[in-house]
Write an enzyme that holds these catalytic residues in place. Structure first.
Site, mmCIF file in Angstrom:
data_model
loop_
_atom_site.group_PDB
_atom_site.id
_atom_site.type_symbol
_atom_site.label_atom_id
_atom_site.label_comp_id
_atom_site.label_asym_id
_atom_site.label_seq_id
_atom_site.Cartn_x
_atom_site.Cartn_y
_atom_site.Cartn_z
ATOM 1 N N ALA A 175 47.667 39.566 54.163
ATOM 2 C CA ALA A 175 47.827 40.426 52.996
ATOM 3 C C ALA A 175 47.443 39.705 51.707
ATOM 4 C CB ALA A 175 49.265 40.939 52.920
ATOM 5 N N HIS A 176 47.504 40.462 50.597
ATOM 6 C CA HIS A 176 47.084 39.941 49.296
ATOM 7 C C HIS A 176 47.880 38.701 48.885
ATOM 8 C CE1 HIS A 176 50.158 43.167 48.256
ATOM 9 N NE2 HIS A 176 50.721 42.079 47.776
ATOM 10 N N ASN A 177 47.123 37.760 48.309
ATOM 11 C CA ASN A 177 47.675 36.533 47.719
ATOM 12 C C ASN A 177 48.326 35.579 48.713
ATOM 13 O OD1 ASN A 177 48.121 38.683 45.177
ATOM 14 N ND2 ASN A 177 47.192 36.711 44.674
ATOM 15 N N SER B 134 51.664 37.360 49.658
ATOM 16 C CA SER B 134 52.048 36.099 49.015
ATOM 17 C C SER B 134 52.763 35.127 49.943
ATOM 18 C CB SER B 134 52.917 36.374 47.778
ATOM 19 O OG SER B 134 52.213 37.157 46.839
#
Length: 302
Positions: free
Chosen positions: A231-233, A251
């Site tokens: 997922a993002h980051n 994250s």
């Protein structure tokens, strides 16, 4: 795969990792690597150093050339049969390197005629862009291979000598949302990108989302199997190994040399330390310190 490889060329490739050679290698050729049930005289055979009966295995092998560890004795039986032993510290690792160097078919550099590539993309001439790929304003490094049907969106950088298996999608939006008072969902914008280092492999049909304001980072040497979702980051430090069908929520930070086995879910913003291991099917809801083994749902220290 049948290929005529001179044993002396294999010895040269191994360099200082070749501890010793027993037997006569002049003009000797091997042409395949096979499992135990399909070994023939011309097979490059090997024996795992952890086997209890490895001396017996070596002496009973029909192959002329065997990769072994230093505990194997070049017995009169082996000498009488004209066996050649390539002695290394780790036969399993060595056979993997030999197979990759001599027996794998290398992708042909270039862009397949069916691929769609944005004019703003920067692609090294030695990279391979396979059939049906779509590449946006991205950067693809030297020796990297995109297999069939890979989609790489804008603001993605992929380093050198990476393998991106079929159907992978890199640089999609994540799905972070906020709710209005009446429950209406408002999607949070994703303005970052994805940075992938060198010698990374991404398994078939995996997805890597771009960051929200900063980048999602996959560092040098990371390997993941098919059907993974990053997922993002998220940030993966060097040499993280993730096996199939695993999800890292937003994250997540994973330290270098950590192994995450199949069907694992890691909650958002969790931190997994260096050289940790997460067992198959685990649900990680807490931070995992470096060097520890965790498993279960919820995951706990072993």
């Amino acid at each position: 795969m049948k290929k005529k490889i001179a044993v002396k060329d294999i010895a040269t490739f191994l360099g200082d990792s070749l501890v010793m050679t027993y037997g006569e290698t002049a003009d000797l050729i091997v042409d395949n690597i096979a499992d135990v049930d399909h070994t023939v005289v011309s097979t490059l055979d090997w024996v795992n150093k952890s086997k209890d009966n490895k001396q017996q295995i070596v002496e009973s092998s029909v192959a002329k050339v065997v990769v072994v560890d230093p505990e194997i004795v070049y017995s009169p039986t082996l000498a009488e049969r004209g066996k050649v032993l390539l002695v290394v510290e780790n036969p399993r690792m060595t056979i993997a390197k030999i197979a990759t160097e001599f027996f794998l078919e290398k992708d042909v550099p270039g862009i397949h005629s069916s691929a769609i590539v944005d004019k703003g993309a920067i692609i090294d001439p030695s990279a391979h862009i396979g059939p049906g790929c779509i590449v946006g304003k991205a950067k693809i490094g030297a020796g990297t291979s995109l297999k069939a049907g890979v989609i790489v969106y804008d603001d993605v950088e992929i380093g050198t000598n990476c393998i991106i298996q079929a159907g992978v999608v890199i640089g999609t939006d994540g799905l972070g949302c906020q709710r209005e008072a009446d429950g209406t969902l408002v999607k949070f914008p994703h303005l970052g990108g994805v940075k992938i280092g060198d010698n990374v492999e991404v398994g078939a049909n995996s997805q890597i989302a771009k960051g929200v304001f900063s980048d999602t980072i996959i560092s040098n040497g990371c390997k993941m199997n098919g059907l993974c979702f990053i997922a993002h980051n998220c940030e993966l430090e060097e040499n993280v190994w993730i096996t199939g069908d695993t999800m890292l929520c937003g994250s997540v930070h994973v330290g270098k040399n950590t192994t995450i086995f199949s069907n694992v879910i890691v909650r958002d913003q969790a931190h997994i330390g260096e050289k940790a291991t997460v067992g198959m099917g685990s649900v990680v809801t807490k931070n995992i310190p470096s060097g520890e083994i965790w498993f279960g749902a919820p995951a706990h220290k072993k």
